[in-house]
Design an enzyme around this catalytic site. Structure first.
Site, PDB file in Angstrom:
ATOM      1  N   GLU A 156       8.472  -6.799 -11.059  1.00  0.00           N
ATOM      2  CA  GLU A 156       7.224  -7.479 -10.738  1.00  0.00           C
ATOM      3  C   GLU A 156       7.410  -9.000 -10.824  1.00  0.00           C
ATOM      4  O   GLU A 156       7.998  -9.501 -11.787  1.00  0.00           O
ATOM      5  CB  GLU A 156       6.127  -7.062 -11.717  1.00  0.00           C
ATOM      6  CG  GLU A 156       5.753  -5.597 -11.641  1.00  0.00           C
ATOM      7  CD  GLU A 156       4.862  -5.289 -10.458  1.00  0.00           C
ATOM      8  OE1 GLU A 156       3.653  -5.522 -10.533  1.00  0.00           O
ATOM      9  OE2 GLU A 156       5.409  -4.807  -9.441  1.00  0.00           O
ATOM     10  N   HIS A 203       8.593  -3.156  -7.299  1.00  0.00           N
ATOM     11  CA  HIS A 203       7.906  -2.729  -8.525  1.00  0.00           C
ATOM     12  C   HIS A 203       8.859  -2.019  -9.480  1.00  0.00           C
ATOM     13  O   HIS A 203       8.462  -1.085 -10.185  1.00  0.00           O
ATOM     14  CB  HIS A 203       6.736  -1.779  -8.210  1.00  0.00           C
ATOM     15  CG  HIS A 203       5.714  -2.316  -7.267  1.00  0.00           C
ATOM     16  ND1 HIS A 203       4.791  -3.266  -7.628  1.00  0.00           N
ATOM     17  CD2 HIS A 203       5.457  -2.022  -5.964  1.00  0.00           C
ATOM     18  CE1 HIS A 203       4.004  -3.531  -6.593  1.00  0.00           C
ATOM     19  NE2 HIS A 203       4.399  -2.791  -5.576  1.00  0.00           N
ATOM     20  N   SER A 205       5.733  -5.312  -1.366  1.00  0.00           N
ATOM     21  CA  SER A 205       5.681  -3.912  -1.777  1.00  0.00           C
ATOM     22  C   SER A 205       6.068  -2.991  -0.618  1.00  0.00           C
ATOM     23  O   SER A 205       7.219  -2.969  -0.214  1.00  0.00           O
ATOM     24  CB  SER A 205       4.290  -3.591  -2.332  1.00  0.00           C
ATOM     25  OG  SER A 205       4.224  -2.311  -2.893  1.00  0.00           O
ATOM     26  N   ALA A 206       5.136  -2.251  -0.041  1.00  0.00           N
ATOM     27  CA  ALA A 206       5.450  -1.372   1.086  1.00  0.00           C
ATOM     28  C   ALA A 206       6.029  -2.161   2.256  1.00  0.00           C
ATOM     29  O   ALA A 206       6.913  -1.678   2.973  1.00  0.00           O
ATOM     30  CB  ALA A 206       4.204  -0.608   1.529  1.00  0.00           C
ATOM     31  N   GLY A 252       0.861  -1.184   0.000  1.00  0.00           N
ATOM     32  CA  GLY A 252       0.000   0.000   0.000  1.00  0.00           C
ATOM     33  C   GLY A 252       0.890   1.223   0.000  1.00  0.00           C
ATOM     34  O   GLY A 252       1.905   1.255  -0.695  1.00  0.00           O
TER      35      GLY A 252
END
Length: 249
Positions: free
Chosen positions: A190, A155, A118-119, A86
């Site tokens: 990715e 990413h 991700s985060a 997020g």
């Protein structure tokens, strides 16, 4: 220390965690209690339900760290922790506010398996400085968990030679970062992930069934050209990094 750091939790054309499900379920303790940290997005209950649904078939009991009123108590009950993706600024701000930042550093250092996406992967680095996110809130500091001594850019996107967009590419932004900081940055494309077990680190990744290619990574260092890293590569040397921030070239 046991870490699984995913570039992304959702791959194009697949369900949540589906592209890495075998790796995820192999990393998490079978039948164990997984505590999920949903603070990177606003809907904590909905986010936790999504993770619970994705892992239900593997028999993994998912509990939101926010459920029950005391995040630190939930963490104490965990057999593993998953910090979801997020907005990285919102996530780090919440970790400071709840006391989870210090608690996670201590628990993971003592052997609690940590999975990030991700985060959540950004949180494993020493600093927030290589996130792609907009600073929608202001955390007390950019200092993250420091579970690994180098930076990660989830990413990671390669420059598109056909694009007419004149904004900075990801490579240019990371080059700017290295002009002011002396620490390697691992750009995870990715579908790729980093697995750390003790003093060993290796790159993993899903295969794209349509293109029959691996999901690799790119390593940036100050004063050197970016280097391509193939799935399966041993990246253990990065664990011996001594990062230097605010250190102009």
């Amino acid at each position: 220390m046991h870490l699984l750091l995913l570039s992304n939790s959702t791959q194009h054309g697949r369900g949540y965690l589906e592209h890495a499900l075998d790796t995820v379920t192999g990393f998490l303790p079978a039948g164990g209690r997984l505590v999920f940290v949903p603070y990177a997005i606003a809907d904590h209950d909905g986010y936790t339900a999504q993770v619970r649904g994705a892992l239900a078939g593997a028999g993994i009991d998912v509990r939101g760290v926010h459920e029950g009123g005391d995040p630190l108590a939930r963490l104490d009950e965990a057999d593993a922790v998953f910090v979801g993706g997020g907005n990285s600024f919102r996530l780090l701000s919440a970790l400071y506010r709840t006391g989870l930042r210090e608690a996670l550093i201590k628990a993971v250092g003592a052997g609690l398996p940590y999975m990030g996406a991700s985060a959540g992967t950004n949180m494993a680095a020493p600093s927030l400085r290589t996130t792609n996110d907009m600073p929608i809130v202001e955390p007390p500091s950019f200092e993250a968990l420091g579970l690994v001594p180098f930076q990660i850019n989830p990413h990671y996107l390669d420059p598109d030679p056909a694009s007419t967009h004149k904004g900075e590419t990801r490579e240019e932004r990371l080059t700017e970062f290295l002009e002011e900081n002396d620490v390697p940055v691992l750009g995870l494309r990715e579908g790729s992930w980093l697995r750390v077990d003790g003093d060993r680190a290796a790159l993993g990744g899903a295969r794209d069934a349509r293109l029959f290619r691996r999901r690799d990574a790119r390593l940036f260092r100050r004063g050197a050209a970016p280097r391509e890293i193939a799935v399966g590569a041993d990246l253990s040397e990065l664990l011996g990094t001594t990062p230097a921030f605010d250190s102009p070239a």
